[in-house]
Design an enzyme around this catalytic site. Structure first.
Site, PDB file in Angstrom:
ATOM      1  N   LEU A   1       0.714  -1.195  -0.010  1.00 11.73           N
ATOM      2  CA  LEU A   1      -0.069  -0.158   0.052  1.00 11.73           C
ATOM      3  C   LEU A   1       0.849   1.164   0.058  1.00 11.73           C
ATOM      4  O   LEU A   1       1.958   1.279   0.566  1.00 11.73           O
ATOM      5  CB  LEU A   1      -0.970   0.029   1.310  1.00 11.73           C
ATOM      6  CG  LEU A   1      -1.673  -1.281   1.360  1.00 11.73           C
ATOM      7  CD1 LEU A   1      -2.671  -1.124   2.725  1.00 11.73           C
ATOM      8  CD2 LEU A   1      -2.871  -1.386  -0.063  1.00 11.73           C
TER       9      LEU A   1
ATOM     10  N   GLY B   1      -1.427   6.432  -2.863  1.00 12.09           N
ATOM     11  CA  GLY B   1      -2.570   6.228  -3.799  1.00 12.09           C
ATOM     12  C   GLY B   1      -3.964   5.289  -3.012  1.00 12.09           C
ATOM     13  O   GLY B   1      -5.025   5.783  -2.948  1.00 12.09           O
ATOM     14  N   HIS B   2      -3.301   4.217  -2.447  1.00 12.94           N
ATOM     15  CA  HIS B   2      -4.312   3.343  -1.794  1.00 12.94           C
ATOM     16  C   HIS B   2      -5.092   4.147  -0.657  1.00 12.94           C
ATOM     17  O   HIS B   2      -6.285   4.271  -0.302  1.00 12.94           O
ATOM     18  CB  HIS B   2      -3.976   2.082  -1.318  1.00 12.94           C
ATOM     19  CG  HIS B   2      -3.189   1.203  -2.269  1.00 12.94           C
ATOM     20  ND1 HIS B   2      -1.949   1.053  -2.457  1.00 12.94           N
ATOM     21  CD2 HIS B   2      -3.947   0.653  -3.243  1.00 12.94           C
ATOM     22  CE1 HIS B   2      -1.620   0.232  -3.476  1.00 12.94           C
ATOM     23  NE2 HIS B   2      -2.746  -0.212  -3.678  1.00 12.94           N
TER      24      HIS B   2
ATOM     25  N   ARG C   1       4.313  -1.005  -8.186  1.00 15.42           N
ATOM     26  CA  ARG C   1       5.486  -1.500  -8.854  1.00 15.42           C
ATOM     27  C   ARG C   1       6.583  -0.099  -9.025  1.00 15.42           C
ATOM     28  O   ARG C   1       7.709  -0.750  -9.478  1.00 15.42           O
ATOM     29  CB  ARG C   1       5.097  -1.614 -10.439  1.00 15.42           C
ATOM     30  CG  ARG C   1       3.994  -2.789 -10.480  1.00 15.42           C
ATOM     31  CD  ARG C   1       4.000  -3.262 -11.939  1.00 15.42           C
ATOM     32  NE  ARG C   1       3.394  -4.418 -11.989  1.00 15.42           N
ATOM     33  CZ  ARG C   1       1.811  -4.842 -12.068  1.00 15.42           C
ATOM     34  NH1 ARG C   1       0.999  -3.762 -12.246  1.00 15.42           N
ATOM     35  NH2 ARG C   1       1.437  -6.101 -12.172  1.00 15.42           N
TER      36      ARG C   1
END
Ligand code: PAF
Length: 284
Positions: free
Chosen positions: A33, A36-37, A187
């Site tokens: 995480l 953004g999460h 990523r």
């Protein structure tokens, strides 16, 4: 915050919450995480009584030569972060809990899944649509939260929600970016520090096209060329695709009118494949 491994348990919690008329906000993730999460979790916290996050690195959405094995995983750090943001339940199933012996039912969304990511990653959206259907069926959320970095995924999930009759509102949350403009992605942690700074070229290329659009360019191929020229100026970047498409059906456009248009790209830095997009004519 409770961590749950069993489908039956999260389904029964969710049933109880519905009986109590409490709204359930659901954030499906594959873990690792980042901010953004957290933007999705914060939105879910604002809009729902109870927040459920799932963490499941879904093997069905990775191709045989993709990065399933090296996809980053850190449940301890993820759980600590989610507790900080007052998540109520974290659903962390084992693979066998989802894909038990003899599992053989998949969800395939026609049309929308055949271009862009679908063309570059055969089977990817079948995996995404299948896991999201299983999770929605288990959690039955009132609201589910997804990031607009995965624009095609959002389209696929909206379509399956409608077609399969889930009573779930799909809420789309804007992409969160590093200071350099690089879109946050799990990523990114696989990039070398050099590539991570070079990868800022992706957003710079999209912004260059948007600026040309604002200055009057309406020809989709010219805008794609601007993105391509900018990306090619960075030797470490290998272009997978650049697409200029209608934002609703992902069909290619030639001349841009007043409809929303998505410029979407996939670019490799070494073995790490990154996607990003920008929307023209955004209607809110
Ligand atoms: O966007 C993701 O992280 C995944 O594709 C999702 C929606 C959690 C399904 O595995």
């Amino acid at each position: 915050m409770e961590i749950i491994n069993r489908k039956q348990r999260i389904a029964s919690i969710s049933r109880k919450l519905r009986r109590e008329s409490r709204t359930v906000g659901f954030v499906p993730t594959m873990g690792a995480l980042h901010e953004g999460h957290i933007a999705l979790v914060k939105k879910a916290r604002q809009m729902s009584d109870v927040v459920i996050v799932s963490i499941f690195v879904n093997p069905a959405q990775f191709g045989p030569n993709e990065d399933f094995d090296r996809y980053p995983r850190d449940l301890t750090a993820d759980a600590a972060l989610l507790a900080e943001y007052e998540v109520d339940y974290v659903f962390v199933p084992e693979t066998e809990e989802i894909y038990g012996p003899g599992f053989s039912t998949y969800v395939y969304v026609e049309g929308l899944t055949e271009t862009l990511e679908g063309a570059s990653r055969p089977g990817h959206f079948r995996g995404v649509a299948t896991i999201v259907t299983i999770l929605f069926n288990t959690v039955r959320p009132d609201l589910a939260f997804f990031g607009s970095k995965d624009a095609q995924q959002v389209g696929v999930i909206k379509r399956l929600t409608r077609d399969l009759g889930f009573d779930t509102e799909i809420v789309v949350v804007p992409t969160v970016r590093e200071e350099s403009g690089l879109a946050l992605s799990s990523r990114n942690s696989l990039l070398s520090p050099e590539d991570r700074s070079k990868a800022a070229i992706i957003y710079a290329a999209l912004v260059a096209a948007k600026t040309a659009f604002k200055n009057g360019e309406r020809n989709a191929s010219e805008l794609a060329q601007i993105v391509e020229d900018k990306l090619r100026s960075e030797p470490a970047a290998t272009i997978d695709y650049i697409a200029v498409v209608n934002n609703d059906d992902l069909e290619p456009v030639e001349k841009i009118d007043d409809r929303e248009v998505l410029i979407a790209v996939a670019v490799r830095f070494g073995s790490v494949r990154l996607i990003d997009n920008i929307i023209l004519n955004r209607k809110q």
